[in-house]
Design a protein around this motif. Structure first.
Motif, PDB file in Angstrom:
ATOM      1  N   THR A   1       0.829  -1.208   0.000  1.00 43.83           N
ATOM      2  CA  THR A   1       0.000   0.000   0.000  1.00 43.83           C
ATOM      3  C   THR A   1       0.866   1.262   0.000  1.00 43.83           C
ATOM      4  O   THR A   1       0.637   2.184  -0.777  1.00 43.83           O
ATOM      5  CB  THR A   1      -0.933   0.009   1.221  1.00 43.83           C
ATOM      6  N   LYS A   2       1.870   1.269   0.877  1.00 46.87           N
ATOM      7  CA  LYS A   2       2.754   2.438   0.955  1.00 46.87           C
ATOM      8  C   LYS A   2       3.539   2.627  -0.346  1.00 46.87           C
ATOM      9  O   LYS A   2       3.772   3.756  -0.783  1.00 46.87           O
ATOM     10  CB  LYS A   2       3.696   2.308   2.146  1.00 46.87           C
ATOM     11  N   GLN A   3       3.936   1.536  -0.961  1.00 47.10           N
ATOM     12  CA  GLN A   3       4.675   1.628  -2.226  1.00 47.10           C
ATOM     13  C   GLN A   3       3.779   2.185  -3.334  1.00 47.10           C
ATOM     14  O   GLN A   3       4.226   2.998  -4.147  1.00 47.10           O
ATOM     15  CB  GLN A   3       5.228   0.258  -2.641  1.00 47.10           C
ATOM     16  N   MET A   4       2.547   1.754  -3.364  1.00 46.52           N
ATOM     17  CA  MET A   4       1.630   2.267  -4.390  1.00 46.52           C
ATOM     18  C   MET A   4       1.375   3.758  -4.176  1.00 46.52           C
ATOM     19  O   MET A   4       1.394   4.538  -5.131  1.00 46.52           O
ATOM     20  CB  MET A   4       0.321   1.473  -4.382  1.00 46.52           C
ATOM     21  N   GLU A   5       1.160   4.156  -2.940  1.00 46.58           N
ATOM     22  CA  GLU A   5       0.954   5.576  -2.642  1.00 46.58           C
ATOM     23  C   GLU A   5       2.203   6.381  -2.984  1.00 46.58           C
ATOM     24  O   GLU A   5       2.112   7.463  -3.573  1.00 46.58           O
ATOM     25  CB  GLU A   5       0.601   5.760  -1.167  1.00 46.58           C
ATOM     26  N   GLY A   6       3.353   5.840  -2.611  1.00 51.54           N
ATOM     27  CA  GLY A   6       4.624   6.512  -2.906  1.00 51.54           C
ATOM     28  C   GLY A   6       4.884   6.626  -4.398  1.00 51.54           C
ATOM     29  O   GLY A   6       5.409   7.636  -4.875  1.00 51.54           O
ATOM     30  N   THR A   7       4.477   5.598  -5.138  1.00 51.07           N
ATOM     31  CA  THR A   7       4.669   5.621  -6.586  1.00 51.07           C
ATOM     32  C   THR A   7       3.853   6.746  -7.212  1.00 51.07           C
ATOM     33  O   THR A   7       4.355   7.484  -8.064  1.00 51.07           O
ATOM     34  CB  THR A   7       4.286   4.261  -7.208  1.00 51.07           C
ATOM     35  N   VAL A   8       2.628   6.886  -6.782  1.00 55.24           N
ATOM     36  CA  VAL A   8       1.777   7.959  -7.310  1.00 55.24           C
ATOM     37  C   VAL A   8       2.389   9.321  -6.981  1.00 55.24           C
ATOM     38  O   VAL A   8       2.483  10.202  -7.849  1.00 55.24           O
ATOM     39  CB  VAL A   8       0.337   7.844  -6.758  1.00 55.24           C
ATOM     40  N   GLU A   9       2.833   9.495  -5.744  1.00 59.55           N
ATOM     41  CA  GLU A   9       3.442  10.764  -5.339  1.00 59.55           C
ATOM     42  C   GLU A   9       4.712  11.049  -6.141  1.00 59.55           C
ATOM     43  O   GLU A   9       4.914  12.173  -6.612  1.00 59.55           O
ATOM     44  CB  GLU A   9       3.792  10.736  -3.847  1.00 59.55           C
ATOM     45  N   ARG A  10       5.553  10.027  -6.289  1.00 71.00           N
ATOM     46  CA  ARG A  10       6.821  10.227  -6.999  1.00 71.00           C
ATOM     47  C   ARG A  10       6.608  10.483  -8.494  1.00 71.00           C
ATOM     48  O   ARG A  10       7.277  11.322  -9.087  1.00 71.00           O
ATOM     49  CB  ARG A  10       7.746   9.027  -6.829  1.00 71.00           C
ATOM     50  N   MET A  11       5.678   9.782  -9.090  1.00 72.39           N
ATOM     51  CA  MET A  11       5.398   9.999 -10.516  1.00 72.39           C
ATOM     52  C   MET A  11       4.849  11.407 -10.739  1.00 72.39           C
ATOM     53  O   MET A  11       5.187  12.061 -11.725  1.00 72.39           O
ATOM     54  CB  MET A  11       4.417   8.955 -11.055  1.00 72.39           C
ATOM     55  N   THR A  12       4.050  11.879  -9.815  1.00 73.93           N
ATOM     56  CA  THR A  12       3.545  13.255  -9.897  1.00 73.93           C
ATOM     57  C   THR A  12       4.705  14.246  -9.773  1.00 73.93           C
ATOM     58  O   THR A  12       4.773  15.230 -10.514  1.00 73.93           O
ATOM     59  CB  THR A  12       2.503  13.516  -8.806  1.00 73.93           C
ATOM     60  N   ALA A  13       5.621  13.973  -8.852  1.00 74.12           N
ATOM     61  CA  ALA A  13       6.785  14.843  -8.679  1.00 74.12           C
ATOM     62  C   ALA A  13       7.681  14.816  -9.920  1.00 74.12           C
ATOM     63  O   ALA A  13       8.184  15.859 -10.357  1.00 74.12           O
ATOM     64  CB  ALA A  13       7.582  14.427  -7.440  1.00 74.12           C
ATOM     65  N   PHE A  14       7.892  13.633 -10.508  1.00 72.77           N
ATOM     66  CA  PHE A  14       8.675  13.537 -11.752  1.00 72.77           C
ATOM     67  C   PHE A  14       7.995  14.340 -12.861  1.00 72.77           C
ATOM     68  O   PHE A  14       8.657  15.033 -13.636  1.00 72.77           O
ATOM     69  CB  PHE A  14       8.836  12.084 -12.198  1.00 72.77           C
ATOM     70  N   ALA A  15       6.688  14.243 -12.942  1.00 79.77           N
ATOM     71  CA  ALA A  15       5.951  14.988 -13.969  1.00 79.77           C
ATOM     72  C   ALA A  15       6.123  16.495 -13.774  1.00 79.77           C
ATOM     73  O   ALA A  15       6.249  17.235 -14.754  1.00 79.77           O
ATOM     74  CB  ALA A  15       4.475  14.610 -13.932  1.00 79.77           C
ATOM     75  N   GLU A  16       6.148  16.940 -12.530  1.00 83.59           N
ATOM     76  CA  GLU A  16       6.360  18.363 -12.256  1.00 83.59           C
ATOM     77  C   GLU A  16       7.761  18.802 -12.672  1.00 83.59           C
ATOM     78  O   GLU A  16       7.939  19.907 -13.198  1.00 83.59           O
ATOM     79  CB  GLU A  16       6.125  18.663 -10.767  1.00 83.59           C
ATOM     80  N   ILE A  17       8.742  17.949 -12.434  1.00 86.87           N
ATOM     81  CA  ILE A  17      10.113  18.263 -12.853  1.00 86.87           C
ATOM     82  C   ILE A  17      10.179  18.391 -14.374  1.00 86.87           C
ATOM     83  O   ILE A  17      10.750  19.348 -14.906  1.00 86.87           O
ATOM     84  CB  ILE A  17      11.099  17.179 -12.354  1.00 86.87           C
ATOM     85  N   VAL A  18       9.569  17.454 -15.062  1.00 90.22           N
ATOM     86  CA  VAL A  18       9.562  17.479 -16.531  1.00 90.22           C
ATOM     87  C   VAL A  18       8.814  18.705 -17.040  1.00 90.22           C
ATOM     88  O   VAL A  18       9.259  19.380 -17.974  1.00 90.22           O
ATOM     89  CB  VAL A  18       8.943  16.179 -17.090  1.00 90.22           C
ATOM     90  N   LYS A  19       7.698  18.999 -16.426  1.00 92.43           N
ATOM     91  CA  LYS A  19       6.891  20.150 -16.839  1.00 92.43           C
ATOM     92  C   LYS A  19       7.689  21.450 -16.671  1.00 92.43           C
ATOM     93  O   LYS A  19       7.676  22.311 -17.554  1.00 92.43           O
ATOM     94  CB  LYS A  19       5.605  20.190 -16.012  1.00 92.43           C
ATOM     95  N   ALA A  20       8.359  21.594 -15.544  1.00 95.29           N
ATOM     96  CA  ALA A  20       9.164  22.792 -15.290  1.00 95.29           C
ATOM     97  C   ALA A  20      10.301  22.909 -16.304  1.00 95.29           C
ATOM     98  O   ALA A  20      10.578  23.998 -16.820  1.00 95.29           O
ATOM     99  CB  ALA A  20       9.717  22.773 -13.866  1.00 95.29           C
ATOM    100  N   ALA A  21      10.953  21.783 -16.593  1.00 93.76           N
ATOM    101  CA  ALA A  21      12.051  21.795 -17.574  1.00 93.76           C
ATOM    102  C   ALA A  21      11.518  22.142 -18.960  1.00 93.76           C
ATOM    103  O   ALA A  21      12.147  22.901 -19.704  1.00 93.76           O
ATOM    104  CB  ALA A  21      12.753  20.442 -17.588  1.00 93.76           C
ATOM    105  N   GLN A  22      10.370  21.594 -19.300  1.00 93.76           N
ATOM    106  CA  GLN A  22       9.775  21.879 -20.607  1.00 93.76           C
ATOM    107  C   GLN A  22       9.417  23.365 -20.726  1.00 93.76           C
ATOM    108  O   GLN A  22       9.712  23.994 -21.746  1.00 93.76           O
ATOM    109  CB  GLN A  22       8.528  21.031 -20.801  1.00 93.76           C
ATOM    110  N   MET A  23       8.820  23.924 -19.698  1.00 90.45           N
ATOM    111  CA  MET A  23       8.445  25.338 -19.728  1.00 90.45           C
ATOM    112  C   MET A  23       9.683  26.224 -19.833  1.00 90.45           C
ATOM    113  O   MET A  23       9.696  27.187 -20.609  1.00 90.45           O
ATOM    114  CB  MET A  23       7.645  25.701 -18.469  1.00 90.45           C
TER     115      MET A  23
END
Length: 143
Positions: free
Chosen positions: A88-110
């Protein structure tokens, strides 16, 4: 036989002399290219650093959870519960981390788009000035 050997160095120099070019234009273009490269490299290095920190944090969390799960338990059902908690914690952590990775990519793209737009704007301004100057000189020469 030596008389028939072509001097390519002289040929290239003559060709270059036939097309006079302002060195200033090349220097300006090189500087702009170097500036853009610096900005893009900074963006990439920053994104890679943030991504690496996020990955390291994720790894530490995962290892901590695995260590917790692997501790000896007094009841057999506690092992199943421990594994379920880890999952359960890994699944929750995966969602949080993937969201954080997406934010990093979005910031770099902008930031990349912004840097490219700035470079394009500067180039357009230079081209417009050059066209205006050329038109003015052509009009003056025609008079």
């Amino acid at each position: 036989m030596n008389d028939q050997t072509q001097n390519f160095d002289a040929m290239i120099r003559n060709a270059m002399d036939a097309f006079p070019v302002k060195g200033e234009a090349f220097e300006t273009g090189f500087k702009r290219g170097a500036d853009l490269n610096e900005k893009l490299t900074t963006i990439a290095v920053d994104a890679a650093g943030r991504s690496t920190e996020l990955s390291a944090e994720w790894t530490r969390d995962t290892l901590s959870r695995v260590a917790e799960m692997s501790k000896a338990k007094s009841e057999p059902a506690a092992y199943a519960q421990s594994f379920a908690d880890l999952t359960t914690k890994q699944m929750e952590g995966t969602v949080e981390r993937m969201t954080a990775f997406a934010e990093i990519v979005k910031a770099a793209q902008m930031a990349t788009v912004e840097a490219l737009m700035d470079a394009g704007k500067a180039q357009s301004e230079t081209a417009a000035k050059t066209a205006t100057n050329t038109a003015r000189k052509t009009a003056a020469a025609a008079k």
